[in-house]
Enzyme design. Structure first.
Site, short mmCIF file in Angstrom:
data_model
loop_
_atom_site.label_atom_id
_atom_site.label_comp_id
_atom_site.label_asym_id
_atom_site.label_seq_id
_atom_site.Cartn_x
_atom_site.Cartn_y
_atom_site.Cartn_z
N GLU A 144 0.86 -1.18 0.00
CA GLU A 144 0.00 0.00 0.00
C GLU A 144 0.89 1.23 0.00
O GLU A 144 1.76 1.37 0.86
CB GLU A 144 -0.87 -0.05 1.27
CG GLU A 144 -1.80 1.12 1.41
CD GLU A 144 -2.44 1.19 2.80
OE1 GLU A 144 -2.47 0.19 3.54
OE2 GLU A 144 -2.90 2.30 3.14
N ASP A 151 0.82 13.84 -4.98
CA ASP A 151 1.62 14.46 -3.92
C ASP A 151 3.10 14.41 -4.31
O ASP A 151 3.56 13.41 -4.87
CB ASP A 151 1.53 13.66 -2.60
CG ASP A 151 0.14 13.65 -2.02
OD1 ASP A 151 -0.70 14.41 -2.50
OD2 ASP A 151 -0.09 12.86 -1.08
N PRO A 193 -13.41 13.10 -11.18
CA PRO A 193 -12.24 13.00 -10.29
C PRO A 193 -11.45 11.70 -10.51
O PRO A 193 -10.22 11.70 -10.48
CB PRO A 193 -12.85 13.05 -8.88
CG PRO A 193 -14.15 13.75 -9.06
CD PRO A 193 -14.65 13.36 -10.41
N THR A 194 -12.17 10.62 -10.77
CA THR A 194 -11.50 9.34 -11.03
C THR A 194 -10.68 9.43 -12.32
O THR A 194 -9.52 9.02 -12.38
CB THR A 194 -12.54 8.20 -11.12
OG1 THR A 194 -13.17 8.11 -9.86
CG2 THR A 194 -11.90 6.88 -11.49
N CYS A 384 -1.01 0.14 30.17
CA CYS A 384 0.25 0.89 30.18
C CYS A 384 0.15 2.10 31.11
O CYS A 384 0.12 1.91 32.32
CB CYS A 384 0.66 1.25 28.76
SG CYS A 384 2.46 1.42 28.65
N LEU A 385 0.03 3.33 30.61
CA LEU A 385 -0.12 4.46 31.53
C LEU A 385 -1.37 4.26 32.41
O LEU A 385 -1.40 4.68 33.57
CB LEU A 385 -0.21 5.79 30.77
CG LEU A 385 -0.27 7.03 31.64
CD1 LEU A 385 0.98 7.20 32.50
CD2 LEU A 385 -0.47 8.29 30.79
N MET A 387 -2.42 1.44 33.63
CA MET A 387 -2.00 0.57 34.73
C MET A 387 -1.18 1.38 35.73
O MET A 387 -1.35 1.26 36.95
CB MET A 387 -1.18 -0.59 34.16
CG MET A 387 -0.45 -1.44 35.17
SD MET A 387 1.26 -0.84 35.47
CE MET A 387 1.98 -2.28 36.24
N GLN A 388 -0.30 2.23 35.19
CA GLN A 388 0.55 3.03 36.08
C GLN A 388 -0.32 3.97 36.93
O GLN A 388 -0.05 4.18 38.12
CB GLN A 388 1.57 3.81 35.25
CG GLN A 388 2.52 2.88 34.48
CD GLN A 388 3.51 3.60 33.56
OE1 GLN A 388 3.39 4.80 33.32
NE2 GLN A 388 4.47 2.86 33.01
N HIS A 510 0.51 -3.93 26.13
CA HIS A 510 -0.64 -3.49 25.31
C HIS A 510 -1.33 -4.72 24.71
O HIS A 510 -0.95 -5.14 23.62
CB HIS A 510 -0.17 -2.60 24.18
CG HIS A 510 0.35 -1.28 24.61
ND1 HIS A 510 -0.38 -0.12 24.51
CD2 HIS A 510 1.53 -0.92 25.16
CE1 HIS A 510 0.33 0.90 24.96
NE2 HIS A 510 1.49 0.44 25.36
N GLU A 512 -4.13 -4.83 23.32
CA GLU A 512 -4.95 -4.47 22.15
C GLU A 512 -4.27 -4.78 20.82
O GLU A 512 -4.94 -5.06 19.82
CB GLU A 512 -5.34 -2.98 22.21
CG GLU A 512 -4.22 -1.96 22.01
CD GLU A 512 -3.46 -1.60 23.29
OE1 GLU A 512 -3.51 -2.39 24.25
OE2 GLU A 512 -2.81 -0.53 23.31
#
Ligand code: GLN
Length: 534
Positions: A144, A151, A193-194, A384-385, A387-388, A510, A512
């Site tokens: 990707e 640009d 646009p395409t 992380c934070l 938990m802290q 983490h 997640e």
């Protein structure tokens, strides 16, 4: 390049945020279901060496891989869709490309030559694209290209694609993602646009093979034919990508549009059979037909940009589907929480999740949120934070150490219950220097976390510089906050719990990052379950 590896490039036109990552991940899923081994790579055209030093407001969450790479959040989608881990090789930025070319120049590898964008930068890009293919692990590599065609930043990447198409014509394919806007005033879908964006690609020498068209309304045959004619693609290679209710519907929509079939056909690969998507559809069914509902408060300081907590939000979706329960996230700005409005903010929540983060902004609100969850026995997950914060809050209010803090925020507090890790002390560079990636953690038998995983040893990903200060562990444990997960080699506290409460868990790692559609994360599953009505 090994003859057997095929390369698919995904470019974007017209505008950013069209969802190249989701389209790439959906296509990869369909190809994987057909038995191909697929990986996805993201090339990002910015000069940061990685997104680790970017503020989440700039670029959303920084996704961390097992091998400790700080990467673009799209890699999270790749892992969630494919259920296969990614690595540093899956995310390359312009900064990294230039860094490596300049290092080579300094070593004298180009001695005598003028180092230029073409061929040196483009060669480096081509090499990075082929690293995954040459590993021999993949039949298909989807690359990707970040940014939008046209640009300035993207030019060397599109040029590298052009060269690869020229060198390996039969093994490469370009999919261009564009927008077909609906003009309410004229009641029409517009293809211009395409057309323009394909022209921009053509000016760079790249003819896309397939167009995936983002649209709010179905594309009828007339529109498809028009796009095909103006953009030199076959009509069956004009793929509609209509707005979906959830990103998890996109693989099914792409299958209906036969994107996988068209891709395989063009790459000369067998198109027999179909992608069954059995587990995927089971997940979608559970996700779309919940039997109950919970409200989880997600407390963080970047919530104006929800992408900052992408993996957490997706992990809650996976865990919700696993429990056949709709997870309604209440996004709570940690800076807005005060003792005066805590009740109003937290009332009615079935669970509280305090998010990761850095620095002092919003920390007070996070501490109020932890206190509220603890005192009202609301299921709590601190990451992380987060938990802290649970550790600091406990020290202040249960151990009575009012000047307990993390040295990240208060360097000379009386009780540095969270302190800088020894190995972090001499580090001055900010980029890529945290404790990053997967580390081992041993869980205490009988704890909530061990129950959740049903395992004794786990590997989870990290991104931090500070840790629980073991000097205070005994006092914490006596007062009722227990370390239930530790790194077996260093003793670093990975998990804290308050066993007296219904479900109160803080994790230094983490979780997640490892939740996928096929493997919803055990810790999120347990947290959602604990939050559900009994
Ligand atoms: N700022 C904390 C640390 O560096 C927590 C990091 C995080 O939440 N990812 O230890």
């Amino acid at each position: 390049m090994s003859n057997s590896t095929k390369y698919i490039f995904v470019t974007g036109g017209v505008t950013s945020s069209l969802g190249k990552g989701i389209i790439s991940a959906s296509l990869a899923k369909l190809l994987q279901e057909r038995g191909f081994s697929v990986t996805i790579q993201k090339l990002d055209p910015y000069i940061n060496v990685d997104p680790g030093t970017l503020n989440p407001y700039e670029h959303g969450e920084c996704f961390v891989t097992n091998d400790g790479a700080e990467t673009d959040l799209d890699l999270g989608h790749y892992e969630r869709f494919l259920n296969v881990p990614t690595s540093q090789a899956n995310n390359v930025t312009t900064g990294r490309i230039y860094q490596s070319v300049i290092e080579k120049e300094r070593k004298g590898e180009f001695l005598g030559k003028t180092v230029q964008i073409i061929p040196h930068i483009t060669d480096e890009i081509k090499e990075r694209i082929q690293i995954l293919g040459k590993s021999g692990d993949y039949d298909i590599v989807i690359t990707e290209i970040g940014g939008t065609v046209g640009d300035i930043e993207s030019l060397p990447y599109v040029e590298a694609v052009r060269q690869m198409l020229w060198e390996f014509t039969d093994d490469c394919l370009v999919i261009h993602l564009t927008l077909v806007p609906f003009l309410a005033a004229s009641g029409e879908l517009k293809t211009k646009p395409t057309q323009h964006s394909v022209k921009a690609l053509l000016e760079l020498g790249v003819q896309p093979h397939i167009l995936v068209c983002r649209t709010e309304h179905h594309l009828d045959m007339t529109i498809r034919k028009k796009i095909a004619k103006f953009c030199n693609v076959h009509v069956n290679a004009v793929i509609e990508s209509i707005d979906a209710n959830t990103i998890y519907e996109v693989p099914v929509l792409m299958q209906e549009e036969e994107l996988d079939k068209v891709v395989l056909h063009k790459l000369g690969l067998p198109t027999k059979g179909t992608a069954e998507l059995i587990e995927w559809k089971k997940f979608l069914d559970r996700f779309q037909n919940p039997k109950s509902e919970v409200k989880i408060g997600l407390v963080g300081k970047y919530i104006e940009l929800k992408d900052s907590y992408k993996s957490i939000a997706e992990a809650l979706i996976h865990a919700g589907a696993h429990n056949e329960c709709k997870v309604d996230i209440k996004w709570i700005h940690s800076e807005s929480i005060s003792p005066a409005n805590i009740e109003e903010n937290m009332n009615g929540l079935d669970g509280v999740l305090v998010a990761p983060g850095f620095g002092s902004r919003g920390i007070k609100g996070k501490l109020h949120a932890v206190q509220y969850a603890r005192e009202n026995d609301i299921p709590f997950l601190g990451i992380c934070l987060g938990m802290q914060c649970a550790v600091i809050e406990f020290a202040r209010h249960e151990l009575g150490w009012s000047d307990a803090h993390t040295t990240e925020i208060s360097e000379d507090c009386a009780y540095p219950v969270i302190d800088i890790m020894e190995e972090q002390k001499g580090i001055t560079d900010m980029g890529g220097t945290m404790r990053l990636g997967a580390y081992k953690c041993k869980l205490m038998e009988g704890s909530k976390i061990a129950d959740a995983y049903n395992e004794e040893t786990i590997y989870e990903r990290h991104r931090h510089r500070f840790e629980f200060n073991n000097k205070y562990l005994e006092e914490f444990e006596k007062a009722g906050m227990i370390a239930t997960g530790k790194n077996p080699e260093t003793g670093l506290v990975e998990v804290v719990e308050i066993p007296n409460l219904k479900w109160f868990v803080g994790a230094q790692f983490h979780p997640e990052y490892k939740s996928t559609v096929e493997k919803p994360h055990p810790l999120f599953n347990a947290f959602v379950k604990a939050s559900m009505p009994k």
